[in-house]
Design a protein around this motif. Structure first.
Motif, PDB file in Angstrom:
ATOM      1  N   HIS A 145      -9.103   1.523 -11.320  1.00 62.52           N
ATOM      2  CA  HIS A 145      -8.355   1.441 -10.511  1.00 62.52           C
ATOM      3  C   HIS A 145      -8.806   0.114  -9.970  1.00 62.52           C
ATOM      4  O   HIS A 145      -7.158  -1.257  -9.884  1.00 62.52           O
ATOM      5  CB  HIS A 145      -8.302   2.597  -9.963  1.00 62.52           C
ATOM      6  CG  HIS A 145      -6.746   2.336  -8.977  1.00 62.52           C
ATOM      7  ND1 HIS A 145      -6.249   3.468  -8.668  1.00 62.52           N
ATOM      8  CD2 HIS A 145      -6.360   1.301  -7.566  1.00 62.52           C
ATOM      9  CE1 HIS A 145      -5.068   2.894  -7.964  1.00 62.52           C
ATOM     10  NE2 HIS A 145      -4.776   2.018  -6.943  1.00 62.52           N
ATOM     11  N   HIS A 175      -6.544  -3.894 -10.363  1.00 65.27           N
ATOM     12  CA  HIS A 175      -5.655  -4.258  -8.913  1.00 65.27           C
ATOM     13  C   HIS A 175      -5.948  -5.965 -10.167  1.00 65.27           C
ATOM     14  O   HIS A 175      -6.002  -6.987  -9.062  1.00 65.27           O
ATOM     15  CB  HIS A 175      -6.515  -3.905  -8.229  1.00 65.27           C
ATOM     16  CG  HIS A 175      -5.457  -2.939  -7.600  1.00 65.27           C
ATOM     17  ND1 HIS A 175      -3.888  -2.941  -7.829  1.00 65.27           N
ATOM     18  CD2 HIS A 175      -6.124  -1.812  -7.245  1.00 65.27           C
ATOM     19  CE1 HIS A 175      -3.812  -1.768  -7.272  1.00 65.27           C
ATOM     20  NE2 HIS A 175      -4.569  -1.561  -7.243  1.00 65.27           N
ATOM     21  N   ASP A 186       0.320  -0.128  -6.444  1.00 69.47           N
ATOM     22  CA  ASP A 186      -0.022   0.337  -7.869  1.00 69.47           C
ATOM     23  C   ASP A 186       0.568   0.295  -8.798  1.00 69.47           C
ATOM     24  O   ASP A 186       0.131   0.351 -10.209  1.00 69.47           O
ATOM     25  CB  ASP A 186      -0.443   1.790  -7.604  1.00 69.47           C
ATOM     26  CG  ASP A 186      -1.498   2.069  -6.585  1.00 69.47           C
ATOM     27  OD1 ASP A 186      -2.633   0.591  -6.606  1.00 69.47           O
ATOM     28  OD2 ASP A 186      -1.553   3.596  -6.416  1.00 69.47           O
ATOM     29  N   ASP A 200      -7.130  -1.455  -1.261  1.00 70.19           N
ATOM     30  CA  ASP A 200      -5.644  -0.579  -0.493  1.00 70.19           C
ATOM     31  C   ASP A 200      -6.441   0.952  -0.356  1.00 70.19           C
ATOM     32  O   ASP A 200      -6.729   0.580   0.242  1.00 70.19           O
ATOM     33  CB  ASP A 200      -5.597  -0.166  -2.727  1.00 70.19           C
ATOM     34  CG  ASP A 200      -6.237   0.344  -3.344  1.00 70.19           C
ATOM     35  OD1 ASP A 200      -6.923   0.961  -2.723  1.00 70.19           O
ATOM     36  OD2 ASP A 200      -5.822   0.602  -4.556  1.00 70.19           O
TER      37      ASP A 200
HETATM   38 FE   LIG Z   1      -4.281   0.775  -5.890  1.00 71.35          FE
END
Ligand SMILES: [Fe+2]
Length: 620
Positions: free
Chosen positions: A131, A135, A344, A154
């Protein structure tokens, strides 16, 4: 070695798909724009279908399909959290589990099955990025820097809630991670929830409410003190520790322990029955200040660990354009770049880029004449005049065609100067949450009534935020205290002093909307109460059509700046197709619509049954 990569972000919030060929971002699109379901989190079938069609690719042509996170790691985190907090966590665990078992744990099979709809599946090579690596890749690889400090922040990915890294050439080195449950994003979301907004989509509203807080009041100072004392321990090294006695997201199905928060702040959780009193505004300001301090600490740590002059940002918290503006003005880094799709949805581009550069060791090429590799974020579908005319003919409406851009732009500018509100639909759709001049509604920023009219007659909301300005890149310093471009509307920066009007005495005692409509500068429709604006600079190079309209407006008025708000009404995603745009035009009190070379006047629409275009409006 040629590589065609399809990136996918799905199953949590804002699904999207992206196509990267040899490192170049060819397509990137949000699923919600096709399905018309805001924040659609389902598998991005329509986006993948669009991408394959548009590029004339078969599934077997794709070298790698990359999912933006690792579902098993996320599952493990959920299990561990359960064990740590059991038996208290049983309720949330048992409610979350069926969803996880169905959608997440068997995700490999699910994704493959979904892809089978597009052709033979044997050749599908499915990869999983992480994840925060997704990013980080979305922040660094499209940036204009050969090397940069990377900061991603995040709510939570698999485990990490933020990451500090260093990008150089085609590599990313992870230097630090902050792990769940300690999360800046979730802390901010908790306040979003307490102040009556929707978690995961209302955070920008909380940010917009903050400037109405009284910066000098004892209450604001006290709230800030309480946050630091009871909710979050802020460490110099950029990390934080949340006091989990006050948060419920690890064990319950709610963000916070409401009763404890109400007692702590002496304030009821905001519900529809309660008005936005000064307390909520002061509280919003307090958490905004605390968040800015944490983000600044993280940026400082990133600087210390990397020594780089450049900083790149992504992750949901990087959409906090006020905090971004503070990092920029601090001068900590010489240059800064932020991924426009920092939420996202940006994971699809990031995952595909990570696979290309890190997985396949792709060579990183950068065209120094380009501001970055995002192509102005204009990465979605476009519609030719021939396609637009089909829509217009279907409705049998009157239109005028302009063959020259100059004529179209100068007429549009004249209409803006006369106070009209204009839907502006051109070229490729934007990737990321902001409309940047291809799916936008435009107005005159000098008019004091423009903000109110746009809110009530177009957006159908009594928004407390002013609209954002689009300014000619060349004129940015004439209006705002910034000396670098802001192409993606991700910096909140003060309006220059010469343009400001003073704040009257007793201002903070006035009602919210009375304050909102006080003229704060000579561009009141885009100036927030603290004299700031969330600016978008428009470059001739990335968006000639939009630039020409603003430039024509400048020739008429001396102002190279206009209002830009996204082309949608509340509760709806931004329009994607000419039909969406026409329907939105008919359902609102927009005065004109420009699509491609065509101009439509609302006055000519008399006789067309407007009820045909009515839909139920959403709630946010
Ligand atoms: Fe995220």
């Amino acid at each position: 070695m040629s590589k065609i990569i399809l990136g996918i972000s799905a199953y949590y919030h804002d699904s999207s798909a992206a196509l990267i060929i040899d490192g170049e971002i060819i397509e990137a699109v949000h699923e919600e724009r096709f399905t018309r379901i805001k924040h659609d989190h389902s598998f991005p079938k329509r986006s993948v279908g669009y991408i394959l069609d548009k590029s004339s690719l078969k599934l077997s042509d794709i070298d790698a399909v990359v999912f933006y996170e690792k579902p098993y790691l996320k599952f493990e985190r959920l299990l561990e959290t359960y064990h740590e907090f059991a038996p208290k966590g049983f309720q949330s665990f048992s409610s979350a589990m069926p969803v996880w078992l169905k959608e997440k744990v068997f995700m490999t099979g699910n994704i493959k099955k979904e892809l089978e709809g597009f052709g033979h599946s044997e050749k599908i090579r499915l990869y999983f990025s992480e994840h925060h690596l997704s990013h980080a890749a979305s922040a660094f690889f499209p940036s204009p820097f050969d090397e940069a400090a990377i900061l991603t922040i995040d709510g939570v990915g698999e485990r990490a809630t933020s990451l500090i890294g260093f990008g150089k050439g085609n590599s990313i080195e992870v230097l630090r991670e902050l792990n769940f449950p300690h999360s800046v994003g979730l802390l901010y979301s908790a306040f979003t929830y307490f102040c009556g907004f929707k978690v995961n989509s209302g955070e920008y509203k909380l940010m917009g409410l903050a400037p109405y807080g009284d910066p000098d009041s004892e209450r604001t100072k006290n709230y800030e003190k309480l946050i630091r004392e009871f909710l979050v321990e802020i460490k110099e090294d950029g990390s934080i520790l949340l006091n989990m006695d006050y948060f419920d997201y690890t064990t319950g199905l709610k963000m916070i322990h409401e009763a404890k928060w109400e007692k702590l702040f002496g304030l009821k959780i905001k519900s529809d029955k309660v008005e936005y009193s000064q307390q909520y505004m002061d509280l919003s300001l307090s958490i905004q200040r605390v968040t800015e301090e944490i983000v600044m600490n993280m940026a400082r740590q990133a600087k210390e660990l990397t020594g780089s002059d450049n900083l790149v940002l992504a992750g949901g918290v990087a959409l906090n354009s006020v905090a971004n503006g503070k990092i920029l003005s601090s001068g900590l880094f010489k240059k800064m770049w932020i991924q426009p799709a920092s939420g996202d949805a940006g994971g699809s581009v990031g995952a595909a880029l990570a696979q290309y550069y890190i997985g396949f060791s792709g060579e990183r090429k950068f065209d120094p004449s380009e501001p970055d590799s995002m192509k102005g974020a204009f990465l979605g579908p476009e519609y030719s005049d021939d396609q637009i005319i089909l829509t217009l003919k279907r409705y049998g409406v009157k239109y005028r065609k302009y063959d020259s851009l100059e004529e179209l732009a100068s007429f549009t500018a004249r209409l803006l100067n006369e106070g009209n509100i204009i839907g502006w639909f051109q070229g490729r759709m934007e990737y990321g949450p902001r409309a940047l001049g291809n799916r936008s509604i435009l107005g005159d920023a000098r008019r004091a009534d423009m903000q109110k009219r746009m809110n009530l007659k177009i957006k159908y909301r009594e928004g407390f935020r002013p609209f954002a300005p689009s300014v000619l890149e060349e004129d940015i310093q004439d209006f705002f205290e910034i000396d670098v471009p802001s192409p993606y509307m991700l910096f909140v920066i003060p309006v220059t002093k010469k343009r400001r009007n003073s704040i009257p005495e007793g201002y903070f005692k006035r009602e919210l909307y009375e304050r909102l409509y006080h003229e704060r500068s000579d561009i009141p429709a885009v100036t927030h109460i603290d004299y700031s604006a969330r600016i978008q600079s428009v470059s001739k190079k990335t968006n000639l059509k939009y630039w020409t309209v603003i430039n024509e407006f400048k020739k008429l008025t001396g102002y190279g700046v206009i209002v830009n708000t996204s082309f949608n009404v509340r509760g709806e995603p931004i329009v994607a197709t000419p039909s969406d745009a026409f329907s939105c035009f008919m359902r609102t009190e927009m005065d004109y619509l420009v699509m491609g070379s065509y101009l439509l006047d609302k006055k000519d629409m008399i006789g067309l049954d407007r009820a045909l275009f009515n839909t139920e409006f959403g709630s946010d």
